[in-house]
Design a protein around this motif. Structure first.
Motif, mmCIF file in Angstrom:
data_model
loop_
_atom_site.group_PDB
_atom_site.id
_atom_site.type_symbol
_atom_site.label_atom_id
_atom_site.label_comp_id
_atom_site.label_asym_id
_atom_site.label_seq_id
_atom_site.Cartn_x
_atom_site.Cartn_y
_atom_site.Cartn_z
ATOM 1 N N SER A 1 0.824 -1.213 0.000
ATOM 2 C CA SER A 1 0.000 0.000 0.000
ATOM 3 C C SER A 1 0.854 1.258 0.000
ATOM 4 N N LYS A 2 1.959 1.215 0.712
ATOM 5 C CA LYS A 2 2.849 2.378 0.762
ATOM 6 C C LYS A 2 3.410 2.687 -0.624
ATOM 7 N N VAL A 3 3.761 1.646 -1.354
ATOM 8 C CA VAL A 3 4.278 1.833 -2.710
ATOM 9 C C VAL A 3 3.208 2.422 -3.621
ATOM 10 N N GLU A 4 1.963 2.030 -3.416
ATOM 11 C CA GLU A 4 0.852 2.485 -4.274
ATOM 12 C C GLU A 4 0.168 3.750 -3.760
ATOM 13 N N GLU A 5 0.591 4.275 -2.626
ATOM 14 C CA GLU A 5 -0.065 5.401 -1.962
ATOM 15 C C GLU A 5 -0.161 6.631 -2.878
ATOM 16 N N ARG A 6 -1.326 7.259 -2.852
ATOM 17 C CA ARG A 6 -1.560 8.522 -3.557
ATOM 18 C C ARG A 6 -2.152 9.505 -2.571
ATOM 19 N N PHE A 7 -1.686 10.743 -2.586
ATOM 20 C CA PHE A 7 -2.139 11.752 -1.639
ATOM 21 C C PHE A 7 -3.633 12.023 -1.815
ATOM 22 N N PRO A 8 -4.420 11.948 -0.715
ATOM 23 C CA PRO A 8 -5.878 12.078 -0.827
ATOM 24 C C PRO A 8 -6.402 13.498 -0.634
ATOM 25 N N GLY A 9 -5.550 14.467 -0.466
ATOM 26 C CA GLY A 9 -6.043 15.798 -0.119
ATOM 27 C C GLY A 9 -6.122 15.906 1.389
ATOM 28 N N ASN A 10 -7.235 16.394 1.899
ATOM 29 C CA ASN A 10 -7.360 16.601 3.340
ATOM 30 C C ASN A 10 -8.253 15.604 4.055
ATOM 31 N N ALA A 11 -8.727 14.581 3.384
ATOM 32 C CA ALA A 11 -9.694 13.700 4.039
ATOM 33 C C ALA A 11 -9.474 12.242 3.684
ATOM 34 N N GLY A 12 -8.350 11.693 4.104
ATOM 35 C CA GLY A 12 -8.097 10.278 3.882
ATOM 36 C C GLY A 12 -7.965 9.549 5.196
ATOM 37 N N ASN A 13 -7.890 8.233 5.107
ATOM 38 C CA ASN A 13 -7.646 7.410 6.283
ATOM 39 C C ASN A 13 -6.139 7.227 6.432
ATOM 40 N N SER A 14 -5.706 7.066 7.662
ATOM 41 C CA SER A 14 -4.286 6.892 7.947
ATOM 42 C C SER A 14 -4.081 5.563 8.662
ATOM 43 N N PHE A 15 -3.149 4.772 8.158
ATOM 44 C CA PHE A 15 -2.813 3.484 8.757
ATOM 45 C C PHE A 15 -1.306 3.467 9.004
ATOM 46 N N THR A 16 -0.903 3.125 10.222
ATOM 47 C CA THR A 16 0.505 3.179 10.595
ATOM 48 C C THR A 16 0.921 1.901 11.304
ATOM 49 N N LEU B 1 11.210 0.418 12.321
ATOM 50 C CA LEU B 1 10.182 0.000 11.373
ATOM 51 C C LEU B 1 9.068 1.030 11.437
ATOM 52 N N VAL B 2 8.876 1.752 10.334
ATOM 53 C CA VAL B 2 7.808 2.737 10.258
ATOM 54 C C VAL B 2 7.176 2.634 8.877
ATOM 55 N N ILE B 3 5.886 2.321 8.859
ATOM 56 C CA ILE B 3 5.122 2.310 7.615
ATOM 57 C C ILE B 3 3.883 3.146 7.870
ATOM 58 N N LYS B 4 3.708 4.208 7.109
ATOM 59 C CA LYS B 4 2.532 5.058 7.272
ATOM 60 C C LYS B 4 1.905 5.276 5.906
ATOM 61 N N VAL B 5 0.637 4.917 5.818
ATOM 62 C CA VAL B 5 -0.112 5.081 4.573
ATOM 63 C C VAL B 5 -1.259 6.036 4.843
ATOM 64 N N TYR B 6 -1.330 7.101 4.054
ATOM 65 C CA TYR B 6 -2.401 8.096 4.179
ATOM 66 C C TYR B 6 -2.996 8.301 2.797
ATOM 67 N N ASP B 7 -4.146 7.725 2.568
ATOM 68 C CA ASP B 7 -4.827 7.906 1.289
ATOM 69 C C ASP B 7 -6.292 7.527 1.428
ATOM 70 N N SER B 8 -6.985 7.512 0.345
ATOM 71 C CA SER B 8 -8.412 7.170 0.380
ATOM 72 C C SER B 8 -8.700 5.881 -0.393
ATOM 73 N N ASN B 9 -7.711 5.029 -0.541
ATOM 74 C CA ASN B 9 -7.866 3.759 -1.237
ATOM 75 C C ASN B 9 -8.660 2.789 -0.359
ATOM 76 N N SER B 10 -9.763 2.306 -0.872
ATOM 77 C CA SER B 10 -10.629 1.414 -0.090
ATOM 78 C C SER B 10 -9.954 0.075 0.234
ATOM 79 N N ARG B 11 -8.935 -0.311 -0.526
ATOM 80 C CA ARG B 11 -8.233 -1.568 -0.242
ATOM 81 C C ARG B 11 -7.535 -1.526 1.115
ATOM 82 N N ASN B 12 -7.073 -0.338 1.519
ATOM 83 C CA ASN B 12 -6.402 -0.231 2.813
ATOM 84 C C ASN B 12 -7.382 -0.450 3.957
ATOM 85 N N LEU B 13 -8.575 0.088 3.825
ATOM 86 C CA LEU B 13 -9.611 -0.134 4.831
ATOM 87 C C LEU B 13 -10.002 -1.606 4.863
#
Length: 181
Positions: A130-145, A153-165
């Motif tokens: 997901s981190k590799v595929e991450e696209r910036f969602p603007g101001n209203a995405g979900n964040s997974f860390t 080890l730090v992985i932070k994904v912030y986007d609006s991709n439904s696959r992450n949810l």
């Protein structure tokens, strides 16, 4: 001399004919590779692996949080535990600093078995993708860390991709934490 050559050939043939099984995934199917308990607090150091999720039901103001903490207790080199916490927020109420007011609605501690360890490991692998595929969602995405205590080890994904949810919800289902209100 000829007998020595025949003897060497005979020994070579018999030594090469023995089938030797090498370790592979099929032979080790019951063993789950997971973090070293020392890295997760078994030595008494406050160490853990954390999985945090922040949702965006209030749009750019954020939303509720869910926290998972994986650790091993002091002097316990074989057991792993997981603390789960879920909050709720009212999008219309803010504190004096303008932040959301959160209320903890659920907490649970479980002992991880091999299935739970595998679920966490699989989730971390999905997070890397997901981190590799991450696209910036603007101001209203979900964040997974996913982060360990010493930040190696730090992985932070912030986007609006439904696959992450969906990936996160799969983790909760596998850990039997999905149907908490």
């Amino acid at each position: 001399m000829r007998n020595v050559i025949y003897l060497i050939l005979l020994i070579t043939v018999f030594s090469c004919s023995k089938k030797q099984e090498l370790p592979n995934d099929e032979n080790n199917i019951n063993s789950t590779v997971f973090f070293d308990p020392i890295l997760l607090g078994a030595t008494g150091v406050d160490a853990s692996l954390k999985i945090n999720s922040r949702f965006s039901e209030c749009g750019e103001w954020g939303g509720h949080n869910e926290k998972i903490k994986i650790y091993s207790k002091e002097r316990n080199y074989k057991d792993y535990f997981l603390d789960y916490e879920k909050t709720k927020i009212d999008c219309d109420k803010r504190d004096k600093n303008g932040g959301n007011i959160e209320t903890v609605i659920f907490q649970k501690t479980i002992k991880l078995d091999d299935s739970g360890k595998k679920s966490i490991t699989d989730y971390i692998k999905r997070m890397i993708t997901s981190k590799v595929e991450e696209r910036f969602p603007g101001n209203a995405g979900n964040s997974f860390t996913v982060i360990n205590c010493d930040s190696t080890l730090v992985i932070k994904v912030y986007d609006s991709n439904s696959r992450n949810l969906k990936s996160y919800n799969t983790l909760l289902e596998e850990l039997d934490l999905k149907n908490v209100k």
